[in-house]
Design a protein around this motif. Structure first.
Motif, short mmCIF file in Angstrom:
data_model
loop_
_atom_site.label_atom_id
_atom_site.label_comp_id
_atom_site.label_asym_id
_atom_site.label_seq_id
_atom_site.Cartn_x
_atom_site.Cartn_y
_atom_site.Cartn_z
N ASP A 120 32.31 -38.40 -3.96
CA ASP A 120 31.97 -39.60 -4.73
C ASP A 120 31.17 -40.49 -3.79
O ASP A 120 31.67 -40.82 -2.71
N LEU A 121 29.96 -40.84 -4.17
CA LEU A 121 29.21 -41.76 -3.31
C LEU A 121 28.16 -42.53 -4.09
O LEU A 121 27.73 -42.12 -5.16
N THR A 122 27.77 -43.65 -3.48
CA THR A 122 26.77 -44.53 -4.09
C THR A 122 25.73 -44.86 -3.03
O THR A 122 26.08 -45.10 -1.88
N VAL A 123 24.47 -44.84 -3.41
CA VAL A 123 23.40 -45.25 -2.48
C VAL A 123 22.54 -46.29 -3.19
O VAL A 123 22.06 -46.07 -4.30
N LYS A 124 22.36 -47.44 -2.50
CA LYS A 124 21.60 -48.55 -3.12
C LYS A 124 20.10 -48.37 -2.85
O LYS A 124 19.71 -47.67 -1.90
N PRO A 125 19.26 -49.02 -3.63
CA PRO A 125 17.81 -48.95 -3.38
C PRO A 125 17.47 -49.46 -1.97
O PRO A 125 18.03 -50.46 -1.52
N GLY A 126 16.61 -48.73 -1.28
CA GLY A 126 16.21 -49.12 0.08
C GLY A 126 17.23 -48.75 1.14
O GLY A 126 17.02 -49.02 2.33
N CYS A 166 7.31 -43.08 9.63
CA CYS A 166 6.68 -42.89 8.31
C CYS A 166 7.74 -42.87 7.21
O CYS A 166 7.56 -43.53 6.17
N ILE A 167 8.81 -42.15 7.43
CA ILE A 167 9.87 -42.06 6.42
C ILE A 167 10.48 -43.45 6.20
O ILE A 167 10.69 -43.89 5.07
N HIS A 168 10.71 -44.15 7.30
CA HIS A 168 11.30 -45.47 7.24
C HIS A 168 10.41 -46.42 6.42
O HIS A 168 10.88 -47.15 5.55
N ASP A 169 9.10 -46.38 6.71
CA ASP A 169 8.14 -47.23 5.99
C ASP A 169 8.14 -46.94 4.49
O ASP A 169 8.09 -47.85 3.66
N VAL A 170 8.19 -45.63 4.18
CA VAL A 170 8.15 -45.22 2.77
C VAL A 170 9.38 -45.73 2.02
O VAL A 170 9.27 -46.32 0.94
N VAL A 171 10.55 -45.50 2.61
CA VAL A 171 11.80 -45.92 1.94
C VAL A 171 11.81 -47.43 1.74
O VAL A 171 12.18 -47.94 0.69
N LYS A 172 11.31 -48.15 2.78
CA LYS A 172 11.29 -49.62 2.72
C LYS A 172 10.29 -50.10 1.66
O LYS A 172 10.61 -50.93 0.82
N SER A 173 9.08 -49.52 1.70
CA SER A 173 8.04 -50.02 0.78
C SER A 173 8.32 -49.62 -0.67
O SER A 173 8.02 -50.37 -1.59
N MET A 174 8.91 -48.44 -0.87
CA MET A 174 9.17 -47.99 -2.25
C MET A 174 10.50 -48.53 -2.76
O MET A 174 10.77 -48.46 -3.96
N ASN A 175 11.33 -49.01 -1.83
CA ASN A 175 12.65 -49.56 -2.17
C ASN A 175 13.46 -48.58 -3.04
O ASN A 175 13.95 -48.92 -4.10
N ILE A 176 13.56 -47.34 -2.53
CA ILE A 176 14.33 -46.32 -3.26
C ILE A 176 15.50 -45.86 -2.38
O ILE A 176 15.43 -45.96 -1.16
N PRO A 177 16.57 -45.37 -3.02
CA PRO A 177 17.66 -44.83 -2.21
C PRO A 177 17.23 -43.55 -1.51
O PRO A 177 16.34 -42.84 -2.00
N CYS A 178 17.85 -43.28 -0.36
CA CYS A 178 17.45 -42.09 0.41
C CYS A 178 18.70 -41.44 1.02
O CYS A 178 19.54 -42.13 1.59
#
Lengths: 216, 269
Positions: free
Chosen positions: A18-24, A176-188
């Motif tokens: 059971d887990l939850t991941v928030k945007p960004g 690059c991955i960090h920038d993408v997750v931050k700019s797209m504000n999606i869970p990862c």
């Protein structure tokens, strides 16, 4: 927001999470080989089916055993980067990045514009006509990242993206991955063994042991 | 020490030259004998004989149809077989390989007992006026039966070796299973499939034993090139040699095509 509650019988044990991941947010998954990390990513991506449970992504049900909902992988819009990057060997870097857009039926002018932008963003200009066997491990990961974000994913799954990278490429790919997750504000969800990844901003680390989440 | 090394090197050289020489002689001499028994004039004049042309056309048509059926049914079968686990998979593997070791005469008899006028299925087809035995359809069915393993085995191995992460990545990027097959699986296995296909065509073209059992040897109807050789051996030796040379030339061309394809694949790998 990704909300998961799934279970699936594996060969030696039952995966039950059971887990939850928030945007960004980064959910960093660690654990021994065969603990169920890649299985979890495959389940979320729709490449494996859980026995029970549900997967909710931004309020949309991707899987619900009770309601018999199981959205196929091609309709989930999840960017998934495999350990080996899985760069299609018969296609160039440009064609690899354009693959998802072509599959979704995007017109050529729009597709070319978007791919050119991504190639610029990831600084892959000098490699645009290269094929997989001409790329280093780090370059492959960057192409895989470009290909995954081209489809504007609502979730990013990364299975040991830094494996076997030298320190320079590790820093480049990680940024690059960090920038993408931050700019797209999606869970990862990031499966990794690199200790330094656990110091990422806005990250949470969990360890899987025989299919069960345990605190680090 | 140095002398011993020289002796063993010389011995290896002698063994290599002798063994390779024996293999080449054993395989090449019968083919050479065929060409020696026929003059170019004889060959060209026999080539224009109606029974040679009929046999050639029939062989090419039936082998092409057999190859088409094998590709259409065999490609998805081999793909799903390599990607899925199901009960009895090992038995299916054995069944796929069976025609390779089964004597063609047995295969022909079995097909006759199934599709012949009195056969298990044939008797019911006969009620509707459909007869398969001793027709061109029987020729094609015999060719499909004996030649299918050459394509199925190759396709199975190629699909099995293909890293599933390519297909999984493509699916996650929004590609439907059919799109993935057309844009990822086929291009990555194409040359191997083509070489399996060429072998399948060659095997269908050379099929004799099963065909004569289930389709007979009717000139212009079921008489393929190998059957025409058999027929001509009864009295028209020159025609038998002409058709044989024709088959050797076609077979050599096929093997050369495979060799080129394999080399290209090696370069790409």
């Amino acid at each position: 927001m990704l909300d998961i509650s799934v279970s699936r019988q594996l060969r030696d044990f039952r995966l039950s999470l059971d887990l939850t991941v928030k945007p960004g947010e980064y959910l960093i998954l660690t654990g021994d080989n065969g603990a169920g990390k890649s299985t979890l990513l495959n389940i979320v991506a729709g490449l494996m089916t859980p026995d029970q449970g549900y997967i909710l992504l931004n309020g949309t049900s991707l899987f619900d055993a009770g309601k018999h909902i199981n959205i196929p992988p091609e309709e989930r819009r999840i960017g998934y980067i495999f350990q080996n990057a899985a760069i299609f060997p018969h296609l160039t870097v440009t064609e690899n990045i354009a693959y998802g857009l072509k599959a979704m039926g995007m017109g050529k002018p729009l597709r070319e514009k978007k791919v050119a932008g991504l190639i610029d963003q990831l600084q892959l200009n000098h490699l645009r006509n290269y094929k997989a066997d001409q790329l280093s491990g780090g370059q492959k990961q960057l192409v895989a990242l470009g290909r995954a974000i081209a489809i504007d994913p609502v979730l990013l799954l990364l299975d040991e993206p830094y494996r076997a990278l030298d320190s320079t490429m590790y820093a480049v790919v990680k940024e690059c991955i960090h920038d993408v997750v931050k700019s797209m504000n999606i869970p990862c969800i990031l499966v990794t063994h690199q200790i330094s990844d656990q110091e990422l901003v806005n990250s949470r680390t969990c360890r899987i042991h025989e299919g069960i989440l345990v605190e680090p | 020490m140095a002398t011993n090394f020289r002796i063993s090197k010389s011995l290896a050289y002698v063994v290599a030259v002798t063994s390779i020489g024996l293999v080449v002689l054993y395989l090449a001499l019968p083919v050479i004998a065929l060409f020696f028994h026929s003059s170019p004039e004889q060959f060209i004049s026999s080539l224009t004989e109606p029974k040679v042309i009929d046999a050639l056309v029939l062989s090419l048509v039936t082998s092409t149809i057999a190859m088409g059926v094998i590709v259409l049914v065999g490609t998805p079968a081999a793909y799903f077989h390599s990607r899925m686990d199901y009960p009895g998979k090992n038995i299916v593997d054995i069944l796929i390989d069976l025609p390779l070791v089964l004597p063609p005469a047995v295969a022909g008899l079995a097909l006759l007992l199934l599709y012949g006028r009195m056969g298990m299925i044939g008797q019911y087809l006969h009620i509707f006026g459909i007869d398969i035995g001793f027709t061109i359809i029987a020729v094609i069915m015999a060719q499909i039966f004996v030649a299918s393993p050459f394509y199925l085995r190759q396709a199975k191995a190629l699909f099995g070796q293909l890293d599933p992460s390519y297909e999984q990545t493509a699916r996650s990027l929004g590609a439907s299973p059919l799109f993935v097959f057309a844009t990822i699986v086929l291009p990555l296995t194409f040359e191997g499939l083509l070489s399996g296909l060429v072998m399948t065509f060659a095997r269908a073209l050379g099929e004799f034993g099963a065909t004569i059992m289930v389709a007979g040897n009717l000139p212009g109807v079921t008489q393929t090139m190998p059957l025409a050789i058999y027929g001509a051996m009864q009295g028209d030796f020159n025609t038998a040699i002409t058709i044989s040379i024709l088959l050797v030339i076609i077979s050599f061309g096929i093997m050369a095509a495979i060799s080129i394809l394999t080399k290209r694949r090696g370069l790409l790998a």
